[in-house]
Write an enzyme that holds these catalytic residues in place. Sequence first.
Site, PDB file in Angstrom:
ATOM      1  N   ASN A  26       3.332   1.277  -0.549  1.00 44.25           N
ATOM      2  CA  ASN A  26       3.700   2.647  -0.178  1.00 44.25           C
ATOM      3  C   ASN A  26       3.996   2.703   1.309  1.00 44.25           C
ATOM      4  O   ASN A  26       3.437   1.924   2.085  1.00 44.25           O
ATOM      5  CB  ASN A  26       2.526   3.583  -0.507  1.00 44.25           C
ATOM      6  CG  ASN A  26       2.815   5.034  -0.137  1.00 44.25           C
ATOM      7  OD1 ASN A  26       3.892   5.553  -0.418  1.00 44.25           O
ATOM      8  ND2 ASN A  26       1.858   5.687   0.505  1.00 44.25           N
TER       9      ASN A  26
ATOM     10  N   HIS B 250       3.780   5.395   4.482  1.00 43.58           N
ATOM     11  CA  HIS B 250       3.184   6.678   4.865  1.00 43.58           C
ATOM     12  C   HIS B 250       3.556   6.968   6.324  1.00 43.58           C
ATOM     13  O   HIS B 250       3.467   6.074   7.177  1.00 43.58           O
ATOM     14  CB  HIS B 250       1.658   6.618   4.702  1.00 43.58           C
ATOM     15  CG  HIS B 250       1.022   7.945   4.951  1.00 43.58           C
ATOM     16  ND1 HIS B 250       0.982   8.945   3.998  1.00 43.58           N
ATOM     17  CD2 HIS B 250       0.456   8.461   6.061  1.00 43.58           C
ATOM     18  CE1 HIS B 250       0.398  10.010   4.508  1.00 43.58           C
ATOM     19  NE2 HIS B 250       0.065   9.742   5.758  1.00 43.58           N
TER      20      HIS B 250
ATOM     21  N   SER C 152       2.838   3.514   8.360  1.00 47.25           N
ATOM     22  CA  SER C 152       1.943   2.523   7.747  1.00 47.25           C
ATOM     23  C   SER C 152       2.547   2.094   6.420  1.00 47.25           C
ATOM     24  O   SER C 152       2.912   2.940   5.596  1.00 47.25           O
ATOM     25  CB  SER C 152       0.565   3.126   7.465  1.00 47.25           C
ATOM     26  OG  SER C 152      -0.027   3.617   8.656  1.00 47.25           O
TER      27      SER C 152
ATOM     28  N   ASP D 270      -3.685   6.630  -0.217  1.00 42.61           N
ATOM     29  CA  ASP D 270      -3.471   6.149   1.163  1.00 42.61           C
ATOM     30  C   ASP D 270      -4.600   5.275   1.698  1.00 42.61           C
ATOM     31  O   ASP D 270      -4.801   5.197   2.911  1.00 42.61           O
ATOM     32  CB  ASP D 270      -3.260   7.340   2.123  1.00 42.61           C
ATOM     33  CG  ASP D 270      -2.031   8.152   1.759  1.00 42.61           C
ATOM     34  OD1 ASP D 270      -1.077   7.576   1.208  1.00 42.61           O
ATOM     35  OD2 ASP D 270      -2.025   9.357   2.039  1.00 42.61           O
TER      36      ASP D 270
HETATM   37  C1  GAR Z   1       8.970   9.322   4.268  1.00 44.20           C
HETATM   38  O1  GAR Z   1       8.834   9.771   5.585  1.00 44.20           O
HETATM   39  C2  GAR Z   1       7.683   8.711   3.788  1.00 44.20           C
HETATM   40  O2  GAR Z   1       6.949   8.087   4.798  1.00 44.20           O
HETATM   41  C3  GAR Z   1       6.961   9.939   3.283  1.00 44.20           C
HETATM   42  O3  GAR Z   1       7.952  10.685   2.622  1.00 44.20           O
HETATM   43  C4  GAR Z   1       9.170  10.521   3.326  1.00 44.20           C
HETATM   44  C5  GAR Z   1      10.287  10.300   2.333  1.00 44.20           C
HETATM   45  O4  GAR Z   1      11.527  10.418   2.948  1.00 44.20           O
HETATM   46  N1  GAR Z   1       5.885   9.579   2.409  1.00 44.20           N
HETATM   47  C6  GAR Z   1       4.742  10.247   2.357  1.00 44.20           C
HETATM   48  O5  GAR Z   1       4.533  11.234   3.033  1.00 44.20           O
HETATM   49  C7  GAR Z   1       3.728   9.686   1.376  1.00 44.20           C
HETATM   50  N2  GAR Z   1       2.459  10.324   1.523  1.00 44.20           N
HETATM   51  P1  GAR Z   1      12.855   9.969   2.229  1.00 44.20           P
HETATM   52  O6  GAR Z   1      12.901  10.661   0.861  1.00 44.20           O
HETATM   53  O7  GAR Z   1      13.959  10.463   3.106  1.00 44.20           O
HETATM   54  O8  GAR Z   1      12.837   8.476   2.103  1.00 44.20           O
END
Ligand code: GAR
Length: 187
Positions: free
Chosen positions: A102, A104, A136, A145
């Site tokens: 994942n 984060h 991360s 997480d």
């Molecule tokens: C990313 O910033 C990722 O780190 C976050 O969602 C976004 C997706 O963006 N993930 C989380 O917050 C997980 N807890 P994207 O759809 O433009 O790739």
Amino acid sequence: MKKITIMASGSGTNAQAIIDHFATSGLARVNLVLSNKSTAQVLERATRAGIPALSFNRSAFAKAGPVSNLLKQEQPDLIVLAGFLWKIPDYLIQQFPQKIINIHPSLLPKYGGKGMYGHHVHEAVIAQGEKESGISIHYVNEAYDEGAIIQQVSCPVQTEDTAADLAQRIQQLEHEHFPNIIEGLLH
Ligand code: GAR
């Protein structure tokens, strides 16, 4: 050729960066994109790239069934969560030990856990007056997480930053590093 399956819930800019990175790779390809949301933009991105794209609902995901069977059939080398907002059920973690990762948008263990995603993370980081944030990449285990960290990359938080400014800086960092980190894991 190794197989990367992406799971995402939203826009999918990280999925796009991964698809593009591996489009000409001799090592791996994105073989499948899955989403819990039938209207997620990530599904259109996959289809445009000629990659099978499917959505599923809660009942298809909650217990070993359609999603599990599809993944069993596809046998991905890595399952990449790129903005996937549902918790991964235990049966899937057991089906793919050390193969689900994942990304984060904070320096875990800070600003992780249930409800901490996207702008919620950046707003909390700014509200706390942090001088630094980052990304991360970690293995997924049974707790949100909390799986083992694979890599973290940090960036500064400027005093005048809004959550949107920080989101943009973090997103650049994600696109720059995430595909390379995935490649490193597949070698
Ligand atoms: C990313 O910033 C990722 O780190 C976050 O969602 C976004 C997706 O963006 N993930 C989380 O917050 C997980 N807890 P994207 O759809 O433009 O790739």
